[in-house]
Structures are given as structure tokens and as C-alpha cells.
Scaffold this active site. Structure first.
Site, PDB file in Angstrom:
ATOM      1  N   SER A  53     -31.438 -29.270   5.150  1.00  0.00           N
ATOM      2  CA  SER A  53     -31.456 -30.361   4.167  1.00  0.00           C
ATOM      3  C   SER A  53     -32.737 -31.181   4.341  1.00  0.00           C
ATOM      4  O   SER A  53     -33.115 -31.959   3.464  1.00  0.00           O
ATOM      5  CB  SER A  53     -30.226 -31.267   4.337  1.00  0.00           C
ATOM      6  OG  SER A  53     -30.052 -31.618   5.693  1.00  0.00           O
ATOM      7  N   ASP A  91     -31.110 -25.458  12.312  1.00  0.00           N
ATOM      8  CA  ASP A  91     -30.595 -24.726  11.158  1.00  0.00           C
ATOM      9  C   ASP A  91     -31.599 -23.637  10.793  1.00  0.00           C
ATOM     10  O   ASP A  91     -32.766 -23.935  10.514  1.00  0.00           O
ATOM     11  CB  ASP A  91     -30.465 -25.722   9.987  1.00  0.00           C
ATOM     12  CG  ASP A  91     -29.386 -25.343   9.015  1.00  0.00           C
ATOM     13  OD1 ASP A  91     -28.727 -24.302   9.210  1.00  0.00           O
ATOM     14  OD2 ASP A  91     -29.183 -26.115   8.053  1.00  0.00           O
ATOM     15  N   LYS A 120     -27.727 -22.627  13.682  1.00  0.00           N
ATOM     16  CA  LYS A 120     -26.683 -22.491  12.657  1.00  0.00           C
ATOM     17  C   LYS A 120     -27.170 -21.517  11.592  1.00  0.00           C
ATOM     18  O   LYS A 120     -28.346 -21.538  11.227  1.00  0.00           O
ATOM     19  CB  LYS A 120     -26.382 -23.848  12.008  1.00  0.00           C
ATOM     20  CG  LYS A 120     -25.389 -23.747  10.847  1.00  0.00           C
ATOM     21  CD  LYS A 120     -24.890 -25.099  10.389  1.00  0.00           C
ATOM     22  CE  LYS A 120     -25.768 -25.798   9.384  1.00  0.00           C
ATOM     23  NZ  LYS A 120     -26.028 -25.019   8.129  1.00  0.00           N
ATOM     24  N   GLU A 189     -18.206 -26.565   4.158  1.00  0.00           N
ATOM     25  CA  GLU A 189     -18.830 -27.490   3.199  1.00  0.00           C
ATOM     26  C   GLU A 189     -18.181 -27.343   1.829  1.00  0.00           C
ATOM     27  O   GLU A 189     -18.069 -26.231   1.285  1.00  0.00           O
ATOM     28  CB  GLU A 189     -20.342 -27.210   3.111  1.00  0.00           C
ATOM     29  CG  GLU A 189     -21.037 -28.174   2.153  1.00  0.00           C
ATOM     30  CD  GLU A 189     -22.553 -28.221   2.295  1.00  0.00           C
ATOM     31  OE1 GLU A 189     -23.113 -27.525   3.148  1.00  0.00           O
ATOM     32  OE2 GLU A 189     -23.179 -28.980   1.523  1.00  0.00           O
TER      33      GLU A 189
HETATM   34  O1  KIV Z   1     -28.674 -28.739   6.237  1.00  0.00           O
HETATM   35  C1  KIV Z   1     -27.713 -29.499   6.413  1.00  0.00           C
HETATM   36  O2  KIV Z   1     -27.838 -30.719   6.427  1.00  0.00           O
HETATM   37  C2  KIV Z   1     -26.403 -28.888   6.585  1.00  0.00           C
HETATM   38  C3  KIV Z   1     -25.224 -29.798   6.676  1.00  0.00           C
HETATM   39  C4  KIV Z   1     -24.877 -30.312   5.346  1.00  0.00           C
HETATM   40  C5  KIV Z   1     -24.074 -29.148   7.333  1.00  0.00           C
HETATM   41  O3  KIV Z   1     -26.296 -27.709   6.629  1.00  0.00           O
END
Ligand code: KIV
Length: 303
Positions: A53, A91, A120, A189
Site C-alpha cells: 500500500s 510485503d 507476506k 481483507e
Molecule cells: O499493503 C498493505 O497495506 C496490506 C494490508 C492492507 C494488509 O496488504
């Protein structure tokens, strides 16, 4: 760091597992930079997710797709420098885990170069082999099912997932596949509360919900939503501060003080010994107070 240091110990995925086993609800926030990571760590948030994000909320992209490995590593390293206790999860960006081999190589960089403790990845059954490969390589992995932003070009507009019988069964299958592949936790989500609760009951690993109701094992929010940094936030997010107004008001007040000459004041100003300055400018104490000529210091006074 010495063995007697008071620095808090970095949390591990085993600690997160213990929190879950003890029935503690787990709080996870996104973080993208050093100062925010320090503050969230001080607040005792156990998991910081350097979410992709980042692309939307920090880099100004329309969605998560343009975020690169270089972006993610840069910001993850800043977060790990800022947080000394929280478990930091990086992420994995779009296409960085398209094959298990690429996933292991790129995830390894999150741990080895950026100092994260886990990664993740999005996707359920389709990502199972990749999660297995990551875990086998010693890389703790968090799953993410339901609405998965990296699928936006396939899935269309952002919407709640799993509302029909088929979708609900597929989502449960995805969640189980992520667990069986060895993930230590799973983000749910935009999932209806009852389905998220049913998935949570059926899993051993903790579920971390965002827009998935109160029945998950924990919750995650995008930190800019929590802090009220934007005019818009999703319906499922709650702002606990209005930093947007605070920042705009602070910037306006500062600019106004400059305009009126109230900034800087004595407290924000450094002065020096006048005699040293006289010496440097080639002037006597008697010259002090004379107006400086328009062209600056005359050359004959320089010498
Ligand atoms: O990228 C992000 O912020 C996310 C969260 C919304 C879990 O994947």
C-alpha cells in the site's frame, strides 16, 4: 549490543503464535518510514507490515501494481532501523513471487538486505507451492486472501469477497491452503464478518482482518488511515487522530510567523561573540550599528 542491554528483544513468529495461543488479539499496523516505525514500536504494536500500500499512500501511485522490489527494500530497511521490538513483515510486490524460485530469491533480500523477519504474499491455493518453498527456505511467511490488491487488474473494482456460496467455499479452501503450506498468519481483507469468523475458527494460525469484522484473531490498519492523514479513508478504517489538520495548521502557522517576522525568535537563534565578529569583518566596535553598505563589506575593511 551488550548482553545486559535494556533494548527490547525483537519479537519472532513464535511470539506471535504464543500470543494467539494465549487468546490475545493481535494488532498489526503498516509502516513505511523510520520515524513512524519508532513511534509505533514505542506504542508496543507487535507487528509492523511494510505493505505494498506504500505505492498508494506514500508514493502517490494509483494502486499497488507499480511498486518495485527496490521501493520495498528501501522502505523496509527504514522501518527495521526504526523498530527494535516489532516483528517487521515485508510485503512482496507484484511479480516478485511469480515462481517459487523468484519468491525465495526476492524474499531472501527482504531478510538479508532490509532486516525484515518475515514476508507476506497474496493468494490462496494458487500461492501454496510458493509459500511452501519460502517456509522450507527458512523465511517466515504471512498469507493474504480475500481482496488482494495485486489482482486488481483481474478482479476489477475493490469489493467484499466471499459473499456467494461458491466464493465462500473457495475462500475457506484458500485459507486452509495457506495454513497447510506453512504460513504463520493470514490476512483476511474485505471478507464478510461471519465468513471471516468461520475461517478463523477453522484455522490454527491467527487471522489478521482488515474489513473482515471483529471475529478475526487480530486486526490490521493502514497507518495513514489510523492517523487521519488523508481526506478519504475506507469505510472499514477508523481514524484515531487528525494529523492532516495538525500538519496543515502547523505549516500555515509557521509560514505566517515567517511573514510577520516572529520566526525565528531568540530561542531559535544562535549568536556569537561580537568582538570575534568585529575582528572577522575588519570593523571596530564603534562601527557596530552603522548600516551595512548596499554592496556588502567594503574591500578596504576586509584587509
Ligand atoms: O499493503 C498493505 O497495506 C496490506 C494490508 C492492507 C494488509 O496488504
Amino acid at each position: 549490543m551488550s548482553a545486559t542491554s535494556d533494548a527490547p528483544r525483537r519479537l519472532t513468529v513464535a511470539d506471535i503464535g504464543r500470543m494467539h495461543a494465549d487468546g490475545q488479539r493481535i494488532a498489526m499496523l503498516t509502516a513505511y518510514d523510520y520515524p513512524t516505525a519508532r513511534l509505533l514500536d514505542e506504542a508496543g504494536i507487535p507487528i509492523l507490515l511494510v505493505g505494498d500500500s506504500l505505492g498508494r499512500v506514500m508514493l502517490g501511485y494509483e494502486n499497488e501494481i507499480p511498486v518495485s522490489m527496490a521501493d520495498m527494500l528501501h522502505h523496509t530497511a527504514a522501518v527495521t532501523r526504526g523498530a527494535s521490538r516489532a516483528l517487521v513483515v515485508g510485503d512482496m510486490p507484484f511479480l516478485s513471487y511469480a515462481t517459487p524460485e523468484a519468491a525465495v530469491a526476492n524474499a531472501g533480500r527482504f531478510l538479508a538486505e532490509a532486516g525484515a523477519q518475515a514476508v507476506k504474499v497474496e493468494g490462496g491455493v494458487r500461492t501454496g507451492r510458493t509459500i511452501e518453498a519460502l517456509v522450507k527456505a527458512g523465511i517466515p511467511t504471512m498469507g493474504h486472501v480475500g481482496w488482494t490488491p495485486q489482482s486488481a487488474n483481474q478482479a476489477g473494482r475493490v469489493r467484499v469477497q466471499g459473499k456467494s456460496r461458491e466464493q465462500a467455499r473457495a475462500l475457506l479452501g484458500d485459507a486452509l491452503a495457506v495454513q497447510e503450506a506453512g504460513a504463520f498468519a493470514l490476512v483476511l481483507e474485505l471478507v464478510p464478518e461471519q465468513l471471516a469468523g468461520a475461517i478463523t475458527e477453522r484455522l490454527r494460525i491467527p487471522t489478521i482482518g482488515i474489513g473482515a469484522g471483529g471475529g478475526c484473531s487480530g486486526q490490521v490498519q493502514v497507518v495513514t488511515d489510523l492517523l487521519g492523514l488523508d481526506t478519504w479513508r475506507p469505510k472499514h478504517a477508523r481514524a484515531y487522530a487528525d494529523l492532516r489538520s495538525t500538519i496543515v495548521e502547523a505549516a500555515r502557522a509557521w509560514a505566517a510567523d515567517i511573514a510577520t517576522g516572529q520566526f525565528p525568535a531568540a530561542a531559535e537563534t544562535v549568536r556569537m561573540d561580537e568582538t570575534v565578529l568585529d575582528d572577522a569583518l575588519g570593523r571596530s566596535a564603534l562601527d557596530r550599528g552603522l548600516d551595512m553598505p548596499a554592496g556588502g563589506i567594503p574591500l578596504d575593511r576586509d584587509l
